[in-house]
Design a protein around this motif. Sequence first.
Motif, PDB file in Angstrom:
ATOM      1  N   LEU A 116     -22.757  48.472  23.253  1.00 35.14           N
ATOM      2  CA  LEU A 116     -23.741  47.383  23.264  1.00 35.14           C
ATOM      3  C   LEU A 116     -23.122  45.994  23.221  1.00 35.14           C
ATOM      4  O   LEU A 116     -23.854  45.001  23.268  1.00 35.14           O
ATOM      5  CB  LEU A 116     -24.685  47.540  22.065  1.00 35.14           C
ATOM      6  CG  LEU A 116     -25.564  48.794  22.025  1.00 35.14           C
ATOM      7  CD1 LEU A 116     -26.439  48.770  20.789  1.00 35.14           C
ATOM      8  CD2 LEU A 116     -26.407  48.893  23.280  1.00 35.14           C
ATOM      9  N   HIS A 117     -21.814  45.914  23.128  1.00 35.56           N
ATOM     10  CA  HIS A 117     -21.160  44.609  22.951  1.00 35.56           C
ATOM     11  C   HIS A 117     -21.557  43.626  24.050  1.00 35.56           C
ATOM     12  O   HIS A 117     -21.876  42.459  23.778  1.00 35.56           O
ATOM     13  CB  HIS A 117     -19.644  44.810  22.911  1.00 35.56           C
ATOM     14  CG  HIS A 117     -18.868  43.542  22.787  1.00 35.56           C
ATOM     15  ND1 HIS A 117     -18.422  42.825  23.889  1.00 35.56           N
ATOM     16  CD2 HIS A 117     -18.449  42.845  21.699  1.00 35.56           C
ATOM     17  CE1 HIS A 117     -17.771  41.761  23.479  1.00 35.56           C
ATOM     18  NE2 HIS A 117     -17.766  41.738  22.164  1.00 35.56           N
ATOM     19  N   LYS A 118     -21.526  44.065  25.278  1.00 37.12           N
ATOM     20  CA  LYS A 118     -21.788  43.136  26.389  1.00 37.12           C
ATOM     21  C   LYS A 118     -23.241  42.670  26.425  1.00 37.12           C
ATOM     22  O   LYS A 118     -23.557  41.657  27.066  1.00 37.12           O
ATOM     23  CB  LYS A 118     -21.427  43.798  27.715  1.00 37.12           C
ATOM     24  CG  LYS A 118     -22.262  45.030  28.040  1.00 37.12           C
ATOM     25  CD  LYS A 118     -21.845  45.625  29.374  1.00 37.12           C
ATOM     26  CE  LYS A 118     -22.660  46.869  29.708  1.00 37.12           C
ATOM     27  NZ  LYS A 118     -22.248  47.454  31.012  1.00 37.12           N
ATOM     28  N   TRP A 119     -24.154  43.395  25.729  1.00 37.21           N
ATOM     29  CA  TRP A 119     -25.559  43.013  25.752  1.00 37.21           C
ATOM     30  C   TRP A 119     -25.941  42.117  24.581  1.00 37.21           C
ATOM     31  O   TRP A 119     -26.864  41.293  24.716  1.00 37.21           O
ATOM     32  CB  TRP A 119     -26.431  44.273  25.722  1.00 37.21           C
ATOM     33  CG  TRP A 119     -26.228  45.210  26.882  1.00 37.21           C
ATOM     34  CD1 TRP A 119     -25.667  46.447  26.847  1.00 37.21           C
ATOM     35  CD2 TRP A 119     -26.573  44.965  28.247  1.00 37.21           C
ATOM     36  NE1 TRP A 119     -25.630  46.998  28.097  1.00 37.21           N
ATOM     37  CE2 TRP A 119     -26.188  46.115  28.986  1.00 37.21           C
ATOM     38  CE3 TRP A 119     -27.159  43.902  28.924  1.00 37.21           C
ATOM     39  CZ2 TRP A 119     -26.379  46.213  30.359  1.00 37.21           C
ATOM     40  CZ3 TRP A 119     -27.353  44.005  30.288  1.00 37.21           C
ATOM     41  CH2 TRP A 119     -26.967  45.141  30.996  1.00 37.21           C
ATOM     42  N   VAL A 120     -25.287  42.264  23.453  1.00 34.91           N
ATOM     43  CA  VAL A 120     -25.746  41.572  22.243  1.00 34.91           C
ATOM     44  C   VAL A 120     -24.786  40.489  21.773  1.00 34.91           C
ATOM     45  O   VAL A 120     -25.170  39.644  20.950  1.00 34.91           O
ATOM     46  CB  VAL A 120     -25.963  42.589  21.094  1.00 34.91           C
ATOM     47  CG1 VAL A 120     -27.009  43.609  21.474  1.00 34.91           C
ATOM     48  CG2 VAL A 120     -24.667  43.284  20.706  1.00 34.91           C
ATOM     49  N   PHE A 121     -23.542  40.482  22.252  1.00 30.32           N
ATOM     50  CA  PHE A 121     -22.593  39.472  21.792  1.00 30.32           C
ATOM     51  C   PHE A 121     -22.910  38.137  22.449  1.00 30.32           C
ATOM     52  O   PHE A 121     -23.076  38.046  23.671  1.00 30.32           O
ATOM     53  CB  PHE A 121     -21.163  39.889  22.142  1.00 30.32           C
ATOM     54  CG  PHE A 121     -20.117  38.934  21.636  1.00 30.32           C
ATOM     55  CD1 PHE A 121     -19.696  38.974  20.323  1.00 30.32           C
ATOM     56  CD2 PHE A 121     -19.561  37.985  22.480  1.00 30.32           C
ATOM     57  CE1 PHE A 121     -18.734  38.092  19.858  1.00 30.32           C
ATOM     58  CE2 PHE A 121     -18.608  37.105  22.031  1.00 30.32           C
ATOM     59  CZ  PHE A 121     -18.196  37.159  20.706  1.00 30.32           C
ATOM     60  N   CYS A 122     -23.000  37.100  21.620  1.00 33.10           N
ATOM     61  CA  CYS A 122     -23.299  35.746  22.108  1.00 33.10           C
ATOM     62  C   CYS A 122     -24.550  35.775  22.988  1.00 33.10           C
ATOM     63  O   CYS A 122     -24.542  35.367  24.142  1.00 33.10           O
ATOM     64  CB  CYS A 122     -22.094  35.176  22.864  1.00 33.10           C
ATOM     65  SG  CYS A 122     -22.123  33.389  23.094  1.00 33.10           S
ATOM     66  N   HIS A 123     -25.640  36.263  22.407  1.00 29.92           N
ATOM     67  CA  HIS A 123     -26.876  36.503  23.142  1.00 29.92           C
ATOM     68  C   HIS A 123     -27.519  35.185  23.565  1.00 29.92           C
ATOM     69  O   HIS A 123     -27.359  34.144  22.914  1.00 29.92           O
ATOM     70  CB  HIS A 123     -27.836  37.322  22.272  1.00 29.92           C
ATOM     71  CG  HIS A 123     -28.917  37.990  23.033  1.00 29.92           C
ATOM     72  ND1 HIS A 123     -30.168  37.423  23.228  1.00 29.92           N
ATOM     73  CD2 HIS A 123     -28.944  39.188  23.679  1.00 29.92           C
ATOM     74  CE1 HIS A 123     -30.916  38.242  23.932  1.00 29.92           C
ATOM     75  NE2 HIS A 123     -30.208  39.325  24.213  1.00 29.92           N
ATOM     76  N   ASP A 124     -28.289  35.250  24.663  1.00 29.87           N
ATOM     77  CA  ASP A 124     -28.924  34.032  25.182  1.00 29.87           C
ATOM     78  C   ASP A 124     -30.033  33.525  24.277  1.00 29.87           C
ATOM     79  O   ASP A 124     -30.431  32.352  24.389  1.00 29.87           O
ATOM     80  CB  ASP A 124     -29.498  34.304  26.577  1.00 29.87           C
ATOM     81  CG  ASP A 124     -28.411  34.598  27.601  1.00 29.87           C
ATOM     82  OD1 ASP A 124     -27.270  34.169  27.375  1.00 29.87           O
ATOM     83  OD2 ASP A 124     -28.702  35.274  28.620  1.00 29.87           O
ATOM     84  N   SER A 125     -30.554  34.376  23.407  1.00 27.79           N
ATOM     85  CA  SER A 125     -31.670  33.962  22.559  1.00 27.79           C
ATOM     86  C   SER A 125     -31.223  33.144  21.349  1.00 27.79           C
ATOM     87  O   SER A 125     -32.069  32.690  20.582  1.00 27.79           O
ATOM     88  CB  SER A 125     -32.439  35.199  22.075  1.00 27.79           C
ATOM     89  OG  SER A 125     -31.596  36.025  21.275  1.00 27.79           O
ATOM     90  N   CYS A 126     -29.937  32.953  21.156  1.00 26.37           N
ATOM     91  CA  CYS A 126     -29.431  32.189  20.011  1.00 26.37           C
ATOM     92  C   CYS A 126     -28.509  31.081  20.517  1.00 26.37           C
ATOM     93  O   CYS A 126     -28.184  31.009  21.712  1.00 26.37           O
ATOM     94  CB  CYS A 126     -28.690  33.091  19.028  1.00 26.37           C
ATOM     95  SG  CYS A 126     -27.302  33.983  19.753  1.00 26.37           S
ATOM     96  N   ASP A 127     -28.089  30.230  19.626  1.00 27.74           N
ATOM     97  CA  ASP A 127     -27.257  29.078  19.976  1.00 27.74           C
ATOM     98  C   ASP A 127     -25.787  29.308  19.635  1.00 27.74           C
ATOM     99  O   ASP A 127     -25.068  28.357  19.313  1.00 27.74           O
ATOM    100  CB  ASP A 127     -27.760  27.828  19.268  1.00 27.74           C
ATOM    101  CG  ASP A 127     -27.723  27.973  17.748  1.00 27.74           C
ATOM    102  OD1 ASP A 127     -27.581  29.123  17.272  1.00 27.74           O
ATOM    103  OD2 ASP A 127     -27.832  26.957  17.038  1.00 27.74           O
ATOM    104  N   ASP A 128     -25.346  30.565  19.697  1.00 25.37           N
ATOM    105  CA  ASP A 128     -23.960  30.866  19.323  1.00 25.37           C
ATOM    106  C   ASP A 128     -22.960  30.133  20.209  1.00 25.37           C
ATOM    107  O   ASP A 128     -21.927  29.643  19.728  1.00 25.37           O
ATOM    108  CB  ASP A 128     -23.713  32.372  19.402  1.00 25.37           C
ATOM    109  CG  ASP A 128     -24.405  33.120  18.273  1.00 25.37           C
ATOM    110  OD1 ASP A 128     -24.873  32.453  17.333  1.00 25.37           O
ATOM    111  OD2 ASP A 128     -24.484  34.361  18.338  1.00 25.37           O
ATOM    112  N   GLU A 129     -23.235  30.049  21.491  1.00 20.51           N
ATOM    113  CA  GLU A 129     -22.282  29.402  22.398  1.00 20.51           C
ATOM    114  C   GLU A 129     -22.122  27.926  22.061  1.00 20.51           C
ATOM    115  O   GLU A 129     -20.999  27.402  22.038  1.00 20.51           O
ATOM    116  CB  GLU A 129     -22.746  29.573  23.846  1.00 20.51           C
ATOM    117  CG  GLU A 129     -21.758  29.048  24.865  1.00 20.51           C
ATOM    118  CD  GLU A 129     -22.182  29.336  26.293  1.00 20.51           C
ATOM    119  OE1 GLU A 129     -21.469  28.904  27.218  1.00 20.51           O
ATOM    120  OE2 GLU A 129     -23.230  29.989  26.476  1.00 20.51           O
TER     121      GLU A 129
END
Length: 470
Positions: A191-204
């Motif tokens: 699931l790493h590629k789907w949930v890491f640095c997700h578009d729904s949050c401001d992690d980037e």
Amino acid sequence: MWTDKQRGIRVTQEELLCKNACGYYGNPAWQGFCSKCWRERARPAGAPRQDARPSNDGTPLTFSKFEEKKNTEKSRRINTMRRLFWGSPSPPKRQESSESYANVLKAYQSLEPGDFTGFLKILRSPPSQRMQSRCTAFLNTMEAYHDLPVQKQSDLVQDFYQSFAEYFSSFPEAQVTQIMEHVEKLIMTRLHKWVFCHDSCDDEQRDLALQRRIRSLNWVTPQMLSVPFPDKKTTVTSDPFLPAITAIIEMDAKRAPQDKLACVSKCSQHVFEALSTSNSEPANADDFLSGLIYVVLKANPPRLHSNMQYVIRFGLPHSLMAGESGYYFTNLSCAVAFIEKLDGPALNLSPEEFEGYMLRQRAPSAGKKRQQVASDTQHLLEELKGRQEKLDQGVDALNVQLQKWVQAVHSQLDEATTQFALAQKEITAQAELSQVSSYSSHDESLQEDDKDQSLLRLTDQHAGPEDTDC
């Protein structure tokens, strides 16, 4: 966390523990709570806060009503998980026999710690088909609904961990922990590629802001952080914190949360090793936190915020709440929070000096730098002088040994030459004696031949007159 001019950065044990006094480690990302207390206190998306919102009549909610709402929300989440797995509110009953179930548990009990390959073999075996089907169904569902908010995905993953762990409720806690670590690695690697640095949050955006912040603090020296560095008596060929810097940078290349935590633990252990070589006294928690802050500033790890949030959202709760990994991760969170709020007094600088450093109008004292360079050069020259003296002593000792060896070789050659001359004389004498004996034997044989010829002549002379008379 506070600072002291003599000891530098200080952190108390109370600041590391959960604010709810549950005994587990807290985290700044959870406002000082542990993951368990934070999830219990966090309100669901779109729902009012349950612990502080008054009722419609103005009276506060009683504890029973609070528990009722909490259980209702929990049941709703469990039913959502069940629908994702089985398509109906209730799961199908277990089809395997008690004997098959016992064989599966026995196979998992014999699993060695850290044997992920062995775990996959057991999971793919026919007796474990039901558990494998659950994992496959969950992965397919998560990939199909990868557009869900990242917090919702985190809740689903944590619920899956809890429901899967109930299958091994009869196991000791240590064995359940080992099995769930394998489950986490299996699930999150996929699931790493789907949930890491997700578009729904401001992690980037937070990653970029943190990188710019760390880059703007590249002028901070170890002395400002009160980081113990090697003294003059210690021989150091490179930066003692370099292995720790390498380990924290490697965290971004890992996929499973436990592997990222392993990089944090490895980095922290290298920090303790560097501090132990830098100072004659044992490293304490304050020195460790200062050293960890220095490592983060020097490394500027890629996507640090995203990696930490990934571990918080999708890692096993026990890995963050207790143990060595939880302690190290809590200190890393404190280090990042310290960097984000770093100001002049934290570095024993006035606000004007701190602002001048940040605006590149000031730099660490050139005189101190030159003095440090001169001191390092003098120490290096003394070290080289000592090495040269040892080398000269070694050369002298080698020359003495070489001369002794040459003398020994000459004496052996003289002795061998003398022995050879004596042996040659003996050989010559023996040859002469053999030649003389051969000559004497030849003369004797000649004399015997002459005697025989004389006797024959005498015999002929006596026989001659007799023949004539006849």
